[in-house]
Design a protein around this motif. Structure first.
Motif, PDB file in Angstrom:
ATOM      1  N   MET A 181       0.547  -1.273   0.118  1.00 45.86           N
ATOM      2  CA  MET A 181      -0.025  -0.049  -0.083  1.00 45.86           C
ATOM      3  C   MET A 181       0.790   1.245  -0.072  1.00 45.86           C
ATOM      4  O   MET A 181       0.553   2.123  -0.666  1.00 45.86           O
ATOM      5  CB  MET A 181      -0.910  -0.014   1.076  1.00 45.86           C
ATOM      6  N   LYS A 182       2.020   1.192   0.616  1.00 46.92           N
ATOM      7  CA  LYS A 182       2.924   2.132   0.681  1.00 46.92           C
ATOM      8  C   LYS A 182       3.559   2.692  -0.574  1.00 46.92           C
ATOM      9  O   LYS A 182       3.576   3.595  -0.982  1.00 46.92           O
ATOM     10  CB  LYS A 182       4.126   2.238   1.692  1.00 46.92           C
ATOM     11  N   GLY A 183       3.924   1.367  -1.338  1.00 47.50           N
ATOM     12  CA  GLY A 183       4.232   1.531  -2.633  1.00 47.50           C
ATOM     13  C   GLY A 183       3.203   2.096  -3.591  1.00 47.50           C
ATOM     14  O   GLY A 183       3.679   3.058  -4.544  1.00 47.50           O
ATOM     15  N   TYR A 184       2.051   1.471  -3.428  1.00 45.91           N
ATOM     16  CA  TYR A 184       0.929   1.981  -4.429  1.00 45.91           C
ATOM     17  C   TYR A 184       0.908   3.496  -4.069  1.00 45.91           C
ATOM     18  O   TYR A 184       0.601   4.214  -4.936  1.00 45.91           O
ATOM     19  CB  TYR A 184      -0.180   1.344  -3.847  1.00 45.91           C
ATOM     20  N   ARG A 185       0.531   4.033  -2.994  1.00 45.55           N
ATOM     21  CA  ARG A 185       0.590   5.535  -2.526  1.00 45.55           C
ATOM     22  C   ARG A 185       1.351   6.253  -3.321  1.00 45.55           C
ATOM     23  O   ARG A 185       0.982   7.306  -3.818  1.00 45.55           O
ATOM     24  CB  ARG A 185       0.289   5.792  -1.032  1.00 45.55           C
ATOM     25  N   LEU A 186       2.820   5.958  -3.007  1.00 45.57           N
ATOM     26  CA  LEU A 186       3.999   6.669  -3.666  1.00 45.57           C
ATOM     27  C   LEU A 186       3.688   6.759  -5.283  1.00 45.57           C
ATOM     28  O   LEU A 186       3.948   7.965  -5.556  1.00 45.57           O
ATOM     29  CB  LEU A 186       5.101   6.046  -3.395  1.00 45.57           C
ATOM     30  N   LEU A 187       3.450   5.683  -5.862  1.00 47.29           N
ATOM     31  CA  LEU A 187       3.285   5.782  -7.354  1.00 47.29           C
ATOM     32  C   LEU A 187       1.973   6.532  -7.511  1.00 47.29           C
ATOM     33  O   LEU A 187       2.377   7.195  -8.624  1.00 47.29           O
ATOM     34  CB  LEU A 187       3.176   4.464  -8.080  1.00 47.29           C
ATOM     35  N   PHE A 188       1.010   6.270  -6.942  1.00 46.46           N
ATOM     36  CA  PHE A 188      -0.216   7.145  -7.214  1.00 46.46           C
ATOM     37  C   PHE A 188      -0.049   8.429  -7.175  1.00 46.46           C
ATOM     38  O   PHE A 188      -0.716   9.123  -7.830  1.00 46.46           O
ATOM     39  CB  PHE A 188      -1.355   6.461  -6.265  1.00 46.46           C
ATOM     40  N   GLU A 189       0.494   9.094  -5.834  1.00 47.34           N
ATOM     41  CA  GLU A 189       0.796  10.206  -5.689  1.00 47.34           C
ATOM     42  C   GLU A 189       1.587  11.094  -6.575  1.00 47.34           C
ATOM     43  O   GLU A 189       1.581  12.301  -6.989  1.00 47.34           O
ATOM     44  CB  GLU A 189       1.069  10.652  -4.226  1.00 47.34           C
ATOM     45  N   SER A 190       2.779  10.358  -6.908  1.00 53.22           N
ATOM     46  CA  SER A 190       3.778  10.804  -7.871  1.00 53.22           C
ATOM     47  C   SER A 190       3.414  10.904  -9.388  1.00 53.22           C
ATOM     48  O   SER A 190       4.271  11.231 -10.326  1.00 53.22           O
ATOM     49  CB  SER A 190       4.939  10.544  -7.344  1.00 53.22           C
ATOM     50  N   ALA A 191       2.272  10.078  -9.705  1.00 54.32           N
ATOM     51  CA  ALA A 191       2.189  10.290 -11.063  1.00 54.32           C
ATOM     52  C   ALA A 191       1.783  11.667 -11.823  1.00 54.32           C
ATOM     53  O   ALA A 191       1.139  12.393 -11.256  1.00 54.32           O
ATOM     54  CB  ALA A 191       0.801   9.268 -11.445  1.00 54.32           C
ATOM     55  N   PHE A 192       2.432  11.845 -12.742  1.00 55.21           N
ATOM     56  CA  PHE A 192       2.130  13.028 -13.770  1.00 55.21           C
ATOM     57  C   PHE A 192       0.750  13.137 -14.127  1.00 55.21           C
ATOM     58  O   PHE A 192       0.078  14.131 -14.274  1.00 55.21           O
ATOM     59  CB  PHE A 192       3.259  13.135 -14.864  1.00 55.21           C
ATOM     60  N   GLU A 193       0.136  12.076 -14.453  1.00 59.39           N
ATOM     61  CA  GLU A 193      -1.193  11.970 -15.099  1.00 59.39           C
ATOM     62  C   GLU A 193      -2.216  12.176 -13.997  1.00 59.39           C
ATOM     63  O   GLU A 193      -1.851  11.475 -12.757  1.00 59.39           O
ATOM     64  CB  GLU A 193      -1.335  10.790 -16.023  1.00 59.39           C
ATOM     65  N   GLY A 194      -3.479  12.735 -14.151  1.00 56.34           N
ATOM     66  CA  GLY A 194      -4.308  12.424 -13.313  1.00 56.34           C
ATOM     67  C   GLY A 194      -5.008  11.136 -13.166  1.00 56.34           C
ATOM     68  O   GLY A 194      -4.976  10.222 -14.203  1.00 56.34           O
ATOM     69  N   MET A 195      -5.133  10.549 -12.031  1.00 55.43           N
ATOM     70  CA  MET A 195      -5.458   9.205 -11.636  1.00 55.43           C
ATOM     71  C   MET A 195      -6.928   9.263 -10.714  1.00 55.43           C
ATOM     72  O   MET A 195      -6.916   9.998  -9.606  1.00 55.43           O
ATOM     73  CB  MET A 195      -4.437   8.452 -11.039  1.00 55.43           C
TER      74      MET A 195
END
Length: 304
Positions: A181-195
Motif C-alpha cells: 500500500m505504501k508503494g501504491y500510494r507513492l506511485l499513485f501520488e507521484s504520477a504525472f497523469e491524473g488518476m
C-alpha cells in the motif's frame, strides 16, 4: 522389605522421569515466527509423542481456515496413511470423531478389526479448535492415566504452536499489504497523469493530486462524486450508471473533454482499466487522464 524398597525406588524414578518429560512437553523446539510451514511443529509433536506412548502411527488433521473442515495433513509412517484415513472416516461417520472434538480430552476407541486402538485428541486452544490427533496403537498396549494426561499437555502446546504459526502468517501478510500500500500510494501520488479509482457504479473513491489540479477541486470534494459529472457533453448523455465491464473486455480509452469544478475545459486522453474481485465480478476501475496539447499524437499515432 527389599521388594518394598525396590518398588519405592522404581516409583520415585518413574515420577522423576515423568516430571522431566512433562517439563520438556511444554516447549516447542522451533521458533514459530520463523517457520515457513506447520510441519516442523508436527515433527516436534511426533518426536515427543513417541517418547511418551509407543504409537504405531501418528495422524494429524488440521482445520481449513477457509471452510472450517478437518483436512488430513499427514500420517507417519507414510505406509499407514490409507489405513489411518479409512479408520478415521469410519470414526467420522459413526460420530466418534465429533464426540472427541467436544470432549477436549483423550478418547480411546477400538479399531473395526479389534486388533488396534485409536487415541483421539482434539487440538484446541482457548479461542478455537485447530485440528485432531489420531494415534494408532496395538490393542495389547496399556496406556496409563498419567501418560494420557501428559498427552493432553503436549497436544495443548502443539495446538497453541499451530495457532501462533497461523497468526504470525496473518501478521506477515498484513505487513506485506502495508508495504504494498505504501508503494501504491507513492506511485499513485507521484504520477504525472491524473488518476482516479472508481467503484462499480463509477463514483470516485480515490484520486491523486494531479487529478485534483485538473478538476480544480480538493480531494474531499471529489470523493463520492460520479466521474461522469466532470466529462463534457449534453446533460442527458452524462449517465450516473457506470457501464459494467465484462471480464474479457479490453481497457476503454480515447479522447474526452474534462470539465473542472470551475468550468475549465481540458482535452484529455482517458484510459480506464477494470478491476475484478476474486469471484471475477466487476468491482470498479482505475482511470488515467493525460493532457492533450497541440501537436500531441494519440496512441494510434494520429496527430491532434
Amino acid at each position: 522389605m527389599e521388594k518394598r524398597l525396590r518398588y519405592f525406588e522404581e516409583s520415585s524414578r518413574f515420577i522423576l522421569d515423568t516430571l522431566e518429560l512433562a517439563t520438556s512437553l511444554g516447549d516447542c523446539r522451533e521458533s514459530v515466527n520463523q517457520l515457513k510451514s506447520v510441519f516442523p511443529i508436527l515433527d516436534d509433536a511426533e518426536a515427543k509423542l513417541a517418547a511418551l506412548i509407543p504409537f504405531e502411527a501418528f495422524t494429524f488433521y488440521l482445520v481449513n481456515e477457509e471452510n472450517n473442515d478437518f483436512e488430513h495433513v499427514r500420517t507417519q509412517p507414510v505406509e499407514m496413511t490409507r489405513y489411518a484415513k479409512d479408520e478415521t472416516e469410519f470414526l467420522i461417520d459413526s460420530g466418534v470423531f465429533a464426540w472427541a472434538v467436544r470432549e477436549k480430552r483423550p478418547v480411546v476407541v477400538t479399531s473395526r478389526s479389534k486388533d488396534r486402538r485409536f487415541v483421539l485428541h482434539v487440538l484446541s486452544t482457548r479461542s478455537r479448535t485447530r485440528g485432531m490427533f489420531v494415534g494408532t496403537i496395538a490393542d495389547t498396549r496399556r496406556i496409563s492415566d498419567i501418560h494420557l494426561s501428559l498427552l493432553s499437555l503436549l497436544l495443548l502446546t502443539t495446538a497453541n504452536a499451530v495457532e501462533s504459526f497461523y497468526l504470525y502468517g496473518m501478521f506477515r501478510g498484513k505487513d506485506r499489504e502495508i508495504e504494498a500500500m505504501k508503494g501504491y500510494r507513492l506511485l499513485f501520488e507521484s504520477a504525472f497523469e491524473g488518476m482516479e479509482i472508481l467503484d462499480a457504479r463509477g463514483r470516485i473513491v480515490d484520486c491523486n493530486e494531479a487529478m485534483c489540479d485538473m478538476l480544480e477541486s480538493e480531494r474531499a470534494h471529489l470523493i463520492g462524486r460520479f466521474a461522469s459529472h466532470f466529462l463534457s457533453g449534453k446533460e442527458e448523455d452524462r449517465s450516473d450508471d457506470h457501464d459494467v465491464f465484462t471480464e474479457k473486455e479490453t481497457p476503454r480509452e480515447g479522447e474526452a473533454e474534462l470539465v473542472s469544478a470551475r468550468g475549465t475545459v481540458r482535452r484529455v486522453y482517458r484510459r480506464e482499466m477494470p478491476l475484478f474481485g476474486e469471484d471475477r465480478s466487476f468491482e470498479g476501475s482505475v482511470v488515467s487522464y493525460r493532457h492533450i496539447t497541440a501537436g500531441d499524437t494519440d496512441d494510434t499515432g494520429t496527430r491532434t
